[in-house]
Scaffold this motif. Structure first.
Motif, PDB file in Angstrom:
ATOM      1  N   THR A   1      16.506   3.335  -2.155  1.00 47.23           N
ATOM      2  CA  THR A   1      15.077   3.515  -1.917  1.00 47.23           C
ATOM      3  C   THR A   1      14.297   2.834  -3.032  1.00 47.23           C
ATOM      4  OG1 THR A   1      15.560   5.676  -0.950  1.00 47.23           O
ATOM      5  CG2 THR A   1      13.252   5.190  -1.442  1.00 47.23           C
ATOM      6  N   GLU A   2      13.213   2.131  -2.663  1.00 46.65           N
ATOM      7  CA  GLU A   2      12.363   1.453  -3.638  1.00 46.65           C
ATOM      8  C   GLU A   2      11.055   2.218  -3.802  1.00 46.65           C
ATOM      9  OE1 GLU A   2      13.167  -3.214  -2.941  1.00 46.65           O
ATOM     10  OE2 GLU A   2      12.272  -2.155  -1.245  1.00 46.65           O
ATOM     11  N   SER A   3      10.455   2.077  -4.980  1.00 48.55           N
ATOM     12  CA  SER A   3       9.127   2.666  -5.171  1.00 48.55           C
ATOM     13  C   SER A   3       8.129   2.042  -4.210  1.00 48.55           C
ATOM     14  CB  SER A   3       8.661   2.458  -6.612  1.00 48.55           C
ATOM     15  OG  SER A   3       9.455   3.174  -7.518  1.00 48.55           O
ATOM     16  N   TYR A   4       8.280   0.736  -3.978  1.00 52.08           N
ATOM     17  CA  TYR A   4       7.412   0.008  -3.047  1.00 52.08           C
ATOM     18  C   TYR A   4       8.293  -0.837  -2.142  1.00 52.08           C
ATOM     19  CZ  TYR A   4       3.915   1.193  -6.565  1.00 52.08           C
ATOM     20  OH  TYR A   4       3.108   1.873  -7.444  1.00 52.08           O
ATOM     21  N   PRO A   5       8.112  -0.782  -0.830  1.00 55.87           N
ATOM     22  CA  PRO A   5       8.900  -1.646   0.054  1.00 55.87           C
ATOM     23  C   PRO A   5       8.721  -3.116  -0.337  1.00 55.87           C
ATOM     24  CG  PRO A   5       7.656  -0.018   1.319  1.00 55.87           C
ATOM     25  CD  PRO A   5       7.154   0.060  -0.086  1.00 55.87           C
ATOM     26  N   SER A   6       9.820  -3.811  -0.551  1.00 59.16           N
ATOM     27  CA  SER A   6       9.740  -5.219  -0.973  1.00 59.16           C
ATOM     28  C   SER A   6       8.933  -6.051   0.005  1.00 59.16           C
ATOM     29  CB  SER A   6      11.155  -5.805  -1.122  1.00 59.16           C
ATOM     30  OG  SER A   6      11.834  -5.196  -2.176  1.00 59.16           O
ATOM     31  N   TYR A   7       9.106  -5.759   1.295  1.00 63.09           N
ATOM     32  CA  TYR A   7       8.353  -6.522   2.298  1.00 63.09           C
ATOM     33  C   TYR A   7       6.852  -6.353   2.101  1.00 63.09           C
ATOM     34  CZ  TYR A   7       6.570  -8.416   6.615  1.00 63.09           C
ATOM     35  OH  TYR A   7       5.860  -9.171   7.509  1.00 63.09           O
TER      36      TYR A   7
ATOM     37  N   ILE B   1       3.106  -4.502   7.065  1.00 61.55           N
ATOM     38  CA  ILE B   1       3.054  -3.742   5.810  1.00 61.55           C
ATOM     39  C   ILE B   1       3.077  -2.255   6.119  1.00 61.55           C
ATOM     40  CG2 ILE B   1       1.587  -3.146   3.839  1.00 61.55           C
ATOM     41  CD1 ILE B   1       0.664  -6.041   3.752  1.00 61.55           C
ATOM     42  N   LYS B   2       2.280  -1.852   7.099  1.00 65.06           N
ATOM     43  CA  LYS B   2       2.269  -0.437   7.492  1.00 65.06           C
ATOM     44  C   LYS B   2       3.634   0.003   8.020  1.00 65.06           C
ATOM     45  CE  LYS B   2      -2.561   0.664   8.394  1.00 65.06           C
ATOM     46  NZ  LYS B   2      -3.527   1.209   9.372  1.00 65.06           N
ATOM     47  N   GLU B   3       4.274  -0.862   8.813  1.00 66.42           N
ATOM     48  CA  GLU B   3       5.589  -0.513   9.361  1.00 66.42           C
ATOM     49  C   GLU B   3       6.619  -0.303   8.257  1.00 66.42           C
ATOM     50  OE1 GLU B   3       6.679  -3.543  12.130  1.00 66.42           O
ATOM     51  OE2 GLU B   3       5.910  -2.406  13.845  1.00 66.42           O
ATOM     52  N   SER B   4       6.499  -1.056   7.159  1.00 60.64           N
ATOM     53  CA  SER B   4       7.472  -0.923   6.069  1.00 60.64           C
ATOM     54  C   SER B   4       7.350   0.421   5.363  1.00 60.64           C
ATOM     55  CB  SER B   4       7.295  -2.071   5.061  1.00 60.64           C
ATOM     56  OG  SER B   4       6.078  -1.951   4.347  1.00 60.64           O
ATOM     57  N   TYR B   5       6.244   1.133   5.615  1.00 58.91           N
ATOM     58  CA  TYR B   5       6.025   2.455   5.015  1.00 58.91           C
ATOM     59  C   TYR B   5       6.327   3.597   5.991  1.00 58.91           C
ATOM     60  CZ  TYR B   5       3.885   1.322   0.487  1.00 58.91           C
ATOM     61  OH  TYR B   5       3.667   0.927  -0.813  1.00 58.91           O
ATOM     62  N   LYS B   6       6.985   3.319   7.103  1.00 58.61           N
ATOM     63  CA  LYS B   6       7.122   4.344   8.136  1.00 58.61           C
ATOM     64  C   LYS B   6       7.980   5.527   7.692  1.00 58.61           C
ATOM     65  CE  LYS B   6      10.815   1.766  10.486  1.00 58.61           C
ATOM     66  NZ  LYS B   6      11.157   1.052  11.744  1.00 58.61           N
ATOM     67  N   GLN B   7       8.803   5.339   6.633  1.00 58.45           N
ATOM     68  CA  GLN B   7       9.610   6.449   6.127  1.00 58.45           C
ATOM     69  C   GLN B   7       8.910   7.202   5.000  1.00 58.45           C
ATOM     70  OE1 GLN B   7      12.363   7.262   7.648  1.00 58.45           O
ATOM     71  NE2 GLN B   7      12.352   5.458   8.983  1.00 58.45           N
ATOM     72  N   SER B   8       7.682   6.791   4.675  1.00 57.84           N
ATOM     73  CA  SER B   8       6.971   7.367   3.533  1.00 57.84           C
ATOM     74  C   SER B   8       5.887   8.341   3.991  1.00 57.84           C
ATOM     75  CB  SER B   8       6.336   6.252   2.694  1.00 57.84           C
ATOM     76  OG  SER B   8       5.569   6.788   1.647  1.00 57.84           O
ATOM     77  N   HIS B   9       5.558   9.318   3.130  1.00 61.71           N
ATOM     78  CA  HIS B   9       4.485  10.259   3.439  1.00 61.71           C
ATOM     79  C   HIS B   9       3.109   9.621   3.204  1.00 61.71           C
ATOM     80  CE1 HIS B   9       7.259  13.524   4.063  1.00 61.71           C
ATOM     81  NE2 HIS B   9       7.797  13.343   2.864  1.00 61.71           N
TER      82      HIS B   9
END
Length: 424
Positions: free
Chosen positions: A246-252, A331-339
């Motif tokens: 897991t990354e602090s920020y999605p690389s994508y 960008i939004k899709e790369s955060y789909k596992q995040s709160h």
């Protein structure tokens, strides 16, 4: 006869004639008489035909862009004597300049009354706008002595041709051989930069370090992305037999937000792209706001209207842009596992992409040990926790941030004196 803003006399043919003709073409046109004294006295010459040929060669070889289309040379008889008359109309590809000096103040002249003077940089810029229009990408660059060492290396690495013919096709060079502003962006002499600043908290009070990246816009984006990657902490855990990172920020998201900022910013502003790294988010500030006529809702729906279509086309060929109009959605899709979800803020002359940090889970086996340690150390500094966990400063910073957000600890003080207290 006497000299005026549109009439000039020269006693003989010298290099000064080029300056006079350039000044006429850059101002309002006029007539130049050769073999006439400054006071209007006719001197005359023996071989007008030879002088006409010399003037024609002088204009062809010594002045750019091609000025011959705006000049008319003829032999004339005045008071029974032969002179040469050069009629110059106001040019359509201003600024005209000495080929040996280039399109800079020392080579560009304008008419001021009956005198010729060097054009200022602002004069030159205004002439370019009047001749080329206001489309930043296609305007001739004010600076023409450009090199492309960095861009050529990247194009070669990606196996994309970058010879002069490709540069002309891409819009880096005009048909008459001038570098455009687009060309300057890709050159080693690009005047725009990307600035990064990192802070220890969630505001700009506790500054840690800064970086500024210059050179070709391609080099800047690569260097800025590398800097972001170095500050993008990662953790790993096992789900069954599967290792999950897991990354602090999605690389994508980092890559796409950075490329978007470089692609769509308004380069007519001299300001830099700004990247702020806080403990809980990254903000990427691009100059220029939205393209006129588009709303934030439009671009979130995938409507694409680039401010710099030629730049976008080059980046598309380099595969830095995958498809038009999908960047923000992905960008939004790369955060789909995040709160926490990324969001955008639009101002009259700025576009800010905010990427929230994803809280990285503390490995399960460490949870109980950490909880016990916090019970025994009601107040501590980050170095204390680093020594206990035997982890890097960056990893411990993330753990502390999660403890802060969960309300388990509170921050006491600022700067080097910062300590943390267990919340009772």
């Amino acid at each position: 006869m006497k000299e005026s803003p549109t009439q000039e006399f020269k006693r003989e043919l010298t290099d000064a004639v080029k300056r006079e003709i350039i000044a006429f073409a850059n101002t309002q046109g006029g007539d130049l008489y050769i073999e006439v004294e400054d006071d209007g006295t006719i001197v005359g010459l023996e071989n007008a035909e030879k002088v006409l040929e010399s003037v024609s060669s002088m204009l062809h070889d010594g002045i750019q862009p091609d000025i011959l289309v705006h000049t008319f040379l003829e032999g004339a008889e005045m008071e029974g004597k032969d002179v040469v008359k050069v009629s110059v109309s106001r040019g359509t590809r201003r600024p005209y300049h000495l080929k040996s000096k280039g399109m800079k103040s020392s080579g560009v002249f304008i008419r001021y009354g009956t005198s010729v003077t060097n054009a200022s940089e602002e004069n030159i810029r205004q002439m370019i706008i009047e001749s080329d229009g206001t489309d930043f990408e296609t305007m001739r660059s004010l600076k023409q002595d450009l090199t492309f060492t960095e861009a050529a290396a990247l194009f070669k690495q990606l196996n994309v041709p970058f010879a002069p013919e490709q540069q002309r096709t891409l819009g880096l060079i005009t048909e008459d051989g001038y570098y455009t502003n687009l060309g300057r962006l890709f050159s080693d002499q690009c005047e725009h930069t990307i600035k990064c600043a990192r802070y220890s908290g969630t505001d700009k009070l506790d500054f840690q370090d800064r970086k500024e990246f210059s050179g070709s816009i391609l080099t800047q984006v690569e260097a800025a992305y590398e800097y972001l990657t170095l500050n993008n902490a990662k953790t790993a855990r096992f789900e069954g037999l599967t290792r999950v990172e897991t990354e602090s920020y999605p690389s994508y998201a980092l890559r796409e937000a950075l490329v978007n900022a470089a692609t769509h910013r308004d380069y007519s502003f001299s300001s830099s792209i700004l990247i702020h790294l806080f403990q809980d988010r990254i903000e990427i500030v691009s100059v220029g706001g939205l393209v006129r006529g588009l709303t934030l809702e439009d671009i979130e729906l995938g409507i694409s209207q680039s401010r710099n279509p030629k730049l976008a086309n080059v980046l598309y060929r380099l595969k830095w842009i995958e498809s038009y109009g999908t960047g923000l959605h992905r960008i939004k899709e790369s955060y789909k596992q995040s709160h926490n979800n990324p969001f955008w803020t639009v101002g009259p002359n700025a576009f800010v992409a905010t990427l929230p940090k994803q809280m990285l889970p503390i490995p399960t086996e460490e949870n109980e040990a950490l909880a016990n340690w916090l019970q025994q150390n009601k107040e501590f500094a980050s170095k204390d926790l680093e020594r206990y966990l035997n982890k890097s400063k960056g990893t411990v910073r993330i753990i502390i941030e999660e403890l802060l957000q969960n309300g388990q600890i509170i921050r006491v003080g600022r700067g080097p004196a910062t300590r943390y207290r267990v919340y009772d």
